[in-house]
Write an enzyme that holds these catalytic residues in place. Structure first.
Site, PDB file in Angstrom:
ATOM      1  CD  GLU A  49     -41.424 -11.787 -21.924  1.00  0.00           C
ATOM      2  OE1 GLU A  49     -40.315 -11.603 -21.397  1.00  0.00           O
ATOM      3  OE2 GLU A  49     -41.846 -11.096 -22.876  1.00  0.00           O
TER       4      GLU A  49
ATOM      5  CG  HIS B  61     -36.671 -12.219 -24.738  1.00  0.00           C
ATOM      6  ND1 HIS B  61     -37.532 -11.421 -25.452  1.00  0.00           N
ATOM      7  CD2 HIS B  61     -37.213 -12.335 -23.495  1.00  0.00           C
ATOM      8  CE1 HIS B  61     -38.556 -11.085 -24.680  1.00  0.00           C
ATOM      9  NE2 HIS B  61     -38.388 -11.628 -23.492  1.00  0.00           N
TER      10      HIS B  61
ATOM     11  NE  ARG C  81     -31.005  -8.363 -28.875  1.00  0.00           N
ATOM     12  CZ  ARG C  81     -32.273  -8.044 -28.680  1.00  0.00           C
ATOM     13  NH1 ARG C  81     -32.635  -6.768 -28.662  1.00  0.00           N
ATOM     14  NH2 ARG C  81     -33.183  -8.985 -28.493  1.00  0.00           N
TER      15      ARG C  81
ATOM     16  CE1 TYR D 169     -39.614 -12.907 -29.166  1.00  0.00           C
ATOM     17  CE2 TYR D 169     -39.356 -15.234 -29.674  1.00  0.00           C
ATOM     18  CZ  TYR D 169     -38.815 -14.013 -29.305  1.00  0.00           C
ATOM     19  OH  TYR D 169     -37.459 -13.905 -29.061  1.00  0.00           O
TER      20      TYR D 169
HETATM   21  O1  CDP Z   1     -36.160  -8.660 -28.741  1.00  0.00           O
HETATM   22  P1  CDP Z   1     -36.679  -7.232 -28.634  1.00  0.00           P
HETATM   23  O2  CDP Z   1     -37.701  -7.066 -27.543  1.00  0.00           O
HETATM   24  O3  CDP Z   1     -35.547  -6.257 -28.527  1.00  0.00           O
HETATM   25  O4  CDP Z   1     -37.392  -6.896 -30.025  1.00  0.00           O
HETATM   26  P2  CDP Z   1     -38.905  -7.134 -30.521  1.00  0.00           P
HETATM   27  O5  CDP Z   1     -39.274  -5.981 -31.361  1.00  0.00           O
HETATM   28  O6  CDP Z   1     -39.800  -7.477 -29.381  1.00  0.00           O
HETATM   29  O7  CDP Z   1     -38.768  -8.385 -31.488  1.00  0.00           O
HETATM   30  C1  CDP Z   1     -38.652  -9.684 -30.958  1.00  0.00           C
HETATM   31  C2  CDP Z   1     -37.665 -10.468 -31.769  1.00  0.00           C
HETATM   32  O8  CDP Z   1     -38.198 -10.688 -33.074  1.00  0.00           O
HETATM   33  C3  CDP Z   1     -36.331  -9.742 -32.052  1.00  0.00           C
HETATM   34  O9  CDP Z   1     -35.424  -9.856 -30.977  1.00  0.00           O
HETATM   35  C4  CDP Z   1     -35.857 -10.470 -33.281  1.00  0.00           C
HETATM   36  O10 CDP Z   1     -35.261 -11.717 -32.939  1.00  0.00           O
HETATM   37  C5  CDP Z   1     -37.154 -10.758 -34.021  1.00  0.00           C
HETATM   38  N1  CDP Z   1     -37.403  -9.792 -35.099  1.00  0.00           N
HETATM   39  C6  CDP Z   1     -37.118 -10.143 -36.405  1.00  0.00           C
HETATM   40  O11 CDP Z   1     -36.662 -11.253 -36.652  1.00  0.00           O
HETATM   41  N2  CDP Z   1     -37.331  -9.245 -37.431  1.00  0.00           N
HETATM   42  C7  CDP Z   1     -37.822  -8.021 -37.166  1.00  0.00           C
HETATM   43  N3  CDP Z   1     -38.028  -7.178 -38.184  1.00  0.00           N
HETATM   44  C8  CDP Z   1     -38.120  -7.646 -35.865  1.00  0.00           C
HETATM   45  C9  CDP Z   1     -37.899  -8.551 -34.841  1.00  0.00           C
HETATM   46 MG    MG Z   2     -39.666  -7.626 -27.324  1.00  0.00          MG
END
Ligand code: CDP
Ligand code: MG
Length: 135
Positions: A126, A115, A102, A49
């Site tokens: 990754e 993810h 989701r 991350y």
């Molecule tokens: O997982 P995805 O690529 O769709 O989203 P991201 O913007 O890359 O964010 C990674 C992960 O961080 C998300 O899947 C959420 O689990 C977490 N997250 C969070 O807890 N709170 C936020 N405001 C944004 C993301």
């Molecule tokens: Mg992401």
């Protein structure tokens, strides 16, 4: 053939959704070429991350997933990166459409089950983090 990294997060493993999620991937016609259930170390999660390291949710995200079992996978198939992102759905379950993983199973952004890599560059990065140099 394109490869992408997919991970069922601890909330998905804990809720017993591994079979359901893997079925969706296989039914779509994508192929699992690597799969392992592992306890995610803080190091690996921080690296995974990395792009979010300065965001306010970063620490909570890593803390909520660390030392818990996740199912890490490499998925292969034509356009697998885009297809998996579509199947996963929006990170905010309020925006994730029904029919997506989701959209069908999650109600919180912090527990959004899964993810999937968002680009070719992320996929290579990754896959290497979680599986080493298998490409
Ligand atoms: O997982 P995805 O690529 O769709 O989203 P991201 O913007 O890359 O964010 C990674 C992960 O961080 C998300 O899947 C959420 O689990 C977490 N997250 C969070 O807890 N709170 C936020 N405001 C944004 C993301
Ligand atoms: Mg992401």
């Amino acid at each position: 053939m394109e490869r992408t990294f997919v991970m069922i997060k601890p909330d998905g493993v804990e809720r017993g959704l591994v079979g359901e999620i893997i079925s969706r991937i296989e039914n779509k016609g994508l192929k699992l070429i690597q799969l392992k259930l592992i306890f995610a170390s803080p190091d690996i999660l921080e690296n995974h991350y990395m792009e979010h390291r300065n965001k306010p949710f970063f620490k909570d995200l890593v803390d909520s997933m660390k030392d818990k079992p996740v199912l890490a996978m490499v998925v292969e198939g034509e356009n697998s990166i885009k297809l998996m992102r579509i199947m996963v759905g929006d990170k905010d379950p309020l925006c994730a459409l029904p029919g997506t993983i989701r959209g069908d199973y999650a109600i919180e952004t912090t527990k959004n089950l899964i993810h999937a890599s968002d680009s070719r560059e992320s996929a290579v990065r990754e896959i290497t983090i979680w599986f080493g140099d298998i490409l």
